[in-house]
Design a protein around this motif. Structure first.
Motif, PDB file in Angstrom:
ATOM      1  N   GLU A   4       4.769  12.895  -7.745  1.00  0.00           N
ATOM      2  CA  GLU A   4       6.123  13.187  -7.264  1.00  0.00           C
ATOM      3  C   GLU A   4       6.466  12.309  -6.068  1.00  0.00           C
ATOM      4  N   ALA A   5       5.518  12.161  -5.149  1.00  0.00           N
ATOM      5  CA  ALA A   5       5.764  11.349  -3.956  1.00  0.00           C
ATOM      6  C   ALA A   5       5.889   9.872  -4.319  1.00  0.00           C
ATOM      7  N   ALA A   6       5.032   9.404  -5.225  1.00  0.00           N
ATOM      8  CA  ALA A   6       5.060   7.990  -5.609  1.00  0.00           C
ATOM      9  C   ALA A   6       6.351   7.631  -6.330  1.00  0.00           C
ATOM     10  N   MET A   7       6.809   8.512  -7.201  1.00  0.00           N
ATOM     11  CA  MET A   7       8.072   8.247  -7.905  1.00  0.00           C
ATOM     12  C   MET A   7       9.255   8.377  -6.958  1.00  0.00           C
ATOM     13  N   GLY A   8       9.160   9.296  -6.013  1.00  0.00           N
ATOM     14  CA  GLY A   8      10.232   9.439  -5.040  1.00  0.00           C
ATOM     15  C   GLY A   8      10.339   8.235  -4.137  1.00  0.00           C
ATOM     16  N   GLN A   9       9.201   7.619  -3.849  1.00  0.00           N
ATOM     17  CA  GLN A   9       9.193   6.440  -2.992  1.00  0.00           C
ATOM     18  C   GLN A   9       9.538   5.179  -3.764  1.00  0.00           C
TER      19      GLN A   9
ATOM     20  N   LEU B 193      -0.054  -1.781  -5.313  1.00  0.00           N
ATOM     21  CA  LEU B 193      -0.793  -1.631  -4.056  1.00  0.00           C
ATOM     22  C   LEU B 193      -0.308  -0.422  -3.272  1.00  0.00           C
ATOM     23  N   GLU B 194       0.994  -0.222  -3.257  1.00  0.00           N
ATOM     24  CA  GLU B 194       1.554   0.928  -2.546  1.00  0.00           C
ATOM     25  C   GLU B 194       1.104   2.226  -3.196  1.00  0.00           C
ATOM     26  N   ALA B 195       1.084   2.263  -4.535  1.00  0.00           N
ATOM     27  CA  ALA B 195       0.640   3.462  -5.246  1.00  0.00           C
ATOM     28  C   ALA B 195      -0.840   3.720  -5.005  1.00  0.00           C
TER      29      ALA B 195
END
Length: 254
Positions: free
Chosen positions: A91-96, A22-24
């Motif tokens: 990049e942002a999703a993996m960082g988060q 859901l966050e992704a």
């Protein structure tokens, strides 16, 4: 005729939980909003079946198995721009931390191969025996709660039954499937009308993309009020007084 977008990018990413899915999805809708064209999820059991049943057509794009997979597709007019946006999202999703692994198609063939992992799920399920299929829609946040609740419900009533979930998460459309080696009245009785009551309880629709048809016409009350059904019947009688257009479908018998 519609023009095919000159730039189509496809990625499959892995998530450790449905809350991470859901966050992704929310992040993809924010960061890729004007170019995102598909957001599809499958659970681990769906992926396992596809890879096992179709080893000549589908291969695992990742090195490990994960609880959930999300396919993200973008469609636009500028490949460089779209690629940069997709890479920024990943990049942002993996960082988060909501995405723990992923792969991006490098050409059209790879894009088609990634899509097969989602599109072949119904085919793989059909080879497991008897499949009870439900096409429902509801708020994204509770989509997989129905899958988990159905598993708990069937654990004692029919432990041989396997429950899986996949679908168009961008639209809140869940394909709830239950399969078993043989048909069993206990399974069907455990699913219906529970699945309709559950969906109605979260203000969802008991029939999302495939319509009510013949099988669900009598169940329309789970999604529509009696007043709404009366209005629908009135429109039907006005436009089709003899009842010859698509008869016996959608509206319940009087």
């Amino acid at each position: 005729c519609p023009v095919r977008p000159p730039s189509v990018q496809v990625a499959v990413v892995a998530c450790d939980s449905f809350s991470s899915v859901l966050e992704a999805v929310r992040m993809a809708q924010r960061r890729l909003c004007e170019i995102v064209s598909a957001l599809e999820f499958v659970d681990e059991e769906c992926m396992r079946l596809v890879l096992r049943q179709m080893p000549d057509h589908c291969r695992d794009p990742l090195e490990s198995a994960y609880p959930f997979y999300l396919l993200v597709e973008t469609s636009g007019s500028n490949r460089e721009h779209d690629t940069a946006k997709l890479e920024g999202f990943l990049e942002a999703a993996m960082g988060q931390g909501c995405v723990v692994d992923g792969v991006v198609a490098q050409d059209e063939k790879q894009a088609k191969d990634l899509w097969k992992l989602r599109e072949k799920v119904p085919v793989a399920l059909s080879e497991q025996g008897v499949v009870y299929k439900y096409d429902v829609s509801m708020p994204q946040a509770v989509m997989y709660d129905l899958v988990n609740d159905m598993r708990e419900r069937l654990a004692s009533a029919a432990p041989e039954a396997v429950v899986v979930g996949y679908g168009h998460i961008g639209d809140g459309n869940l394909h709830l499937n239950v399969y078993a080696a043989e048909a069993d009245p206990k399974i069907e009785c455990s699913i219906e009308p529970y699945v309709y009551e559950w969906t109605s309880g979260v203000r969802g629709s008991i029939s999302a993309e495939h319509g009510l048809g013949l099988m669900k016409a009598e169940c329309i009350g789970y999604s529509k009020t009696p007043e709404a059904v009366r209005v629908m019947r009135g429109i039907k009688e006005l436009l089709d007084p003899k009842g010859i257009l698509n008869p016996y479908k959608v509206l319940p018998s009087e």
